[in-house]
Design a protein around this motif. Structure first.
Motif, short mmCIF file in Angstrom:
data_model
loop_
_atom_site.label_atom_id
_atom_site.label_comp_id
_atom_site.label_asym_id
_atom_site.label_seq_id
_atom_site.Cartn_x
_atom_site.Cartn_y
_atom_site.Cartn_z
N ALA A 25 3.46 28.33 24.30
CA ALA A 25 3.52 29.74 24.67
C ALA A 25 4.63 30.48 23.92
CB ALA A 25 3.71 29.88 26.18
N LEU A 26 4.90 30.05 22.70
CA LEU A 26 5.99 30.65 21.91
C LEU A 26 5.64 32.10 21.58
CD1 LEU A 26 8.71 29.88 20.57
CD2 LEU A 26 7.42 29.48 18.46
N THR A 27 6.55 33.00 21.92
CA THR A 27 6.28 34.43 21.78
C THR A 27 7.51 35.14 21.20
OG1 THR A 27 4.77 34.41 23.68
CG2 THR A 27 5.68 36.55 23.03
N LYS A 28 7.25 36.06 20.29
CA LYS A 28 8.33 36.89 19.74
C LYS A 28 7.89 38.34 19.75
CE LYS A 28 12.27 37.96 17.89
NZ LYS A 28 13.51 37.84 18.66
N ARG A 29 8.62 39.15 20.50
CA ARG A 29 8.37 40.59 20.54
C ARG A 29 9.63 41.30 20.03
NH1 ARG A 29 4.67 43.58 23.38
NH2 ARG A 29 4.10 41.77 24.65
N TYR A 30 9.46 42.14 19.01
CA TYR A 30 10.59 42.86 18.45
C TYR A 30 10.82 44.17 19.21
CZ TYR A 30 10.58 39.65 14.47
OH TYR A 30 10.65 38.54 13.68
N ARG A 31 11.97 44.78 18.94
CA ARG A 31 12.26 46.07 19.54
C ARG A 31 11.17 47.07 19.18
NH1 ARG A 31 18.77 46.91 18.50
NH2 ARG A 31 19.50 45.18 19.82
N GLY A 32 10.84 47.89 20.14
CA GLY A 32 9.75 48.84 19.92
C GLY A 32 8.42 48.31 20.39
N GLY A 33 8.44 47.05 20.86
CA GLY A 33 7.23 46.49 21.44
C GLY A 33 6.33 45.74 20.48
N THR A 74 11.26 35.38 22.23
CA THR A 74 11.33 36.21 23.42
C THR A 74 11.02 35.38 24.66
OG1 THR A 74 10.61 38.12 22.12
CG2 THR A 74 10.43 38.30 24.51
N SER A 75 10.07 34.46 24.52
CA SER A 75 9.71 33.55 25.61
C SER A 75 9.00 32.34 25.01
CB SER A 75 8.82 34.24 26.64
OG SER A 75 7.61 34.69 26.04
N GLY A 76 8.75 31.36 25.87
CA GLY A 76 8.10 30.14 25.41
C GLY A 76 9.11 29.14 24.87
N THR A 77 8.61 27.99 24.40
CA THR A 77 9.49 26.92 23.93
C THR A 77 9.04 26.39 22.57
OG1 THR A 77 8.18 25.20 25.03
CG2 THR A 77 9.98 26.19 26.30
N ALA A 78 10.01 25.86 21.84
CA ALA A 78 9.74 25.19 20.57
C ALA A 78 10.58 23.93 20.51
CB ALA A 78 10.05 26.11 19.39
#
Length: 326
Positions: A25-33, A74-78
């Motif tokens: 569930a690795l997730t990356k959200r940058y500023r601005g959405g 942002t969330s999730g694991t690696a």
């Protein structure tokens, strides 16, 4: 002291999870959405040569940067080599060689001096064998003759080779390569393919991001496809290609009539190119299709289904064209 005994990495515990690389569930959200990577579940088997594919903006580079601990998810694991990143990056990174987004070189230094500086920055590197390691790395990537030349005078392909040499200064359990054949001529590309296979045969897991699908198909054992920040598919390369339907090919001096009959027989997307007629195989016995051609008086010189390539599978999965350099 010989080269094998010159470097003794800090022990890394056996993988706490399956795979040399594993994300959940690795997730990356940058500023601005902006959502760059969305719930990625990726597993890279130990000992594999793993191709990482995706069109522009698919999230490949962001994923690699998270795996190397350069940015936080942002969330999730690696997990890499059984350890969580970025938390355990200091434990894991000495066991990883990486060439990401092109090499960072000092243009005013020679190729050899660049590698000496890279090696000196590694706290695990024995200074007594530094020159030997550098010479071996230069030879391995074919830069021995250009070792005394300033890096600013190197071609793009030579810079790629020097960056790869830096990643190979120490024995590595994992090698992460971002577009490793960028700027290389065909001979250089063959040499890099050979080197990747050699490293894999020695037990190194190689993770390759590339936009050259034929390169991935020739050298990789496994692959994953990204699109719009999400994982589309992953698995052995042969299985991914097999998942795409092949192409029916008819060679005939009567292409117009052949195309008409093929359409009647349910063949889709029929295309005529000279004496070659191609199309998507129908859901029926191909022997009946061939018989229909002969019955219509079409002189059939060749009839068969060409195996789908990894490019065919990629296009079928993503709907994207061949420009997948992102």
């Amino acid at each position: 002291m010989d080269e094998a005994s010159a470097w003794e990495p800090r022990p890394v515990a056996p993988d706490a999870v399956d795979g040399v690389i594993r994300t959940r569930a690795l997730t990356k959200r940058y500023r601005g959405g902006q959502l760059a990577v969305d719930g990625l579940d990726l597993t890279v088997p130990a000992g594999s040569v793993f191709g990482f594919l995706g069109p522009n903006g698919s999230g490949k580079t962001t994923t690699i940067r998270m795996l190397m601990g350069l940015i936080e998810p942002t969330s999730g694991t690696a997990h890499v080599l059984g350890h969580p990143v970025p938390r355990a990056a200091r434990t894991v990174l000495p066991h990883i060689g990486a060439l990401i987004e092109g090499p960072a070189l000092y243009g005013f230094l020679t190729g050899r001096d660049n590698l000496l500086r890279y090696d000196a920055a590694d706290p695990t590197a024995d200074p007594r064998t530094r020159s030997t390691r550098v010479a071996a790395a230069l030879e391995r990537v074919g830069l021995t003759a250009a070792a005394g030349k300033k890096a600013k005078a190197y071609s793009l392909g030579m810079k790629q080779r020097l960056g790869l040499a830096a990643a190979l200064l120490q024995p590595r359990r994992l090698l992460v390569l971002d577009e490793p054949t960028n700027g290389l001529d065909p001979q250089g590309m063959r040499e890099i393919r050979s080197l990747v296979r050699e490293l894999a045969s020695d037990g190194t897991t190689v993770f390759v991001s590339s936009h050259l699908l034929d390169e991935i198909e020739q050298v990789c054992t496994h692959a994953a496809v990204m699109a719009h920040g999400r994982l589309v598919t992953q698995g052995p390369v042969a299985d991914l290609a097999a998942g795409a339907r092949g192409q029916l090919v008819v060679t005939t001096p009567d292409p117009g009539e052949a195309a008409r009959v093929l359409k009647e027989q349910g063949v889709g997307d029929v295309v005529v190119t000279g004496d070659r007629v191609t199309g998507e195989p129908p859901e029926r016995d191909l022997a009946d299709v061939n018989a229909a051609l002969v019955a219509a008086g079409v002189r059939v010189r060749g009839f068969g289904v060409e195996r789908a390539s990894l490019e065919d599978a990629f296009v079928a999965l993503t709907g994207e064209g061949f420009d997948v350099a992102g």
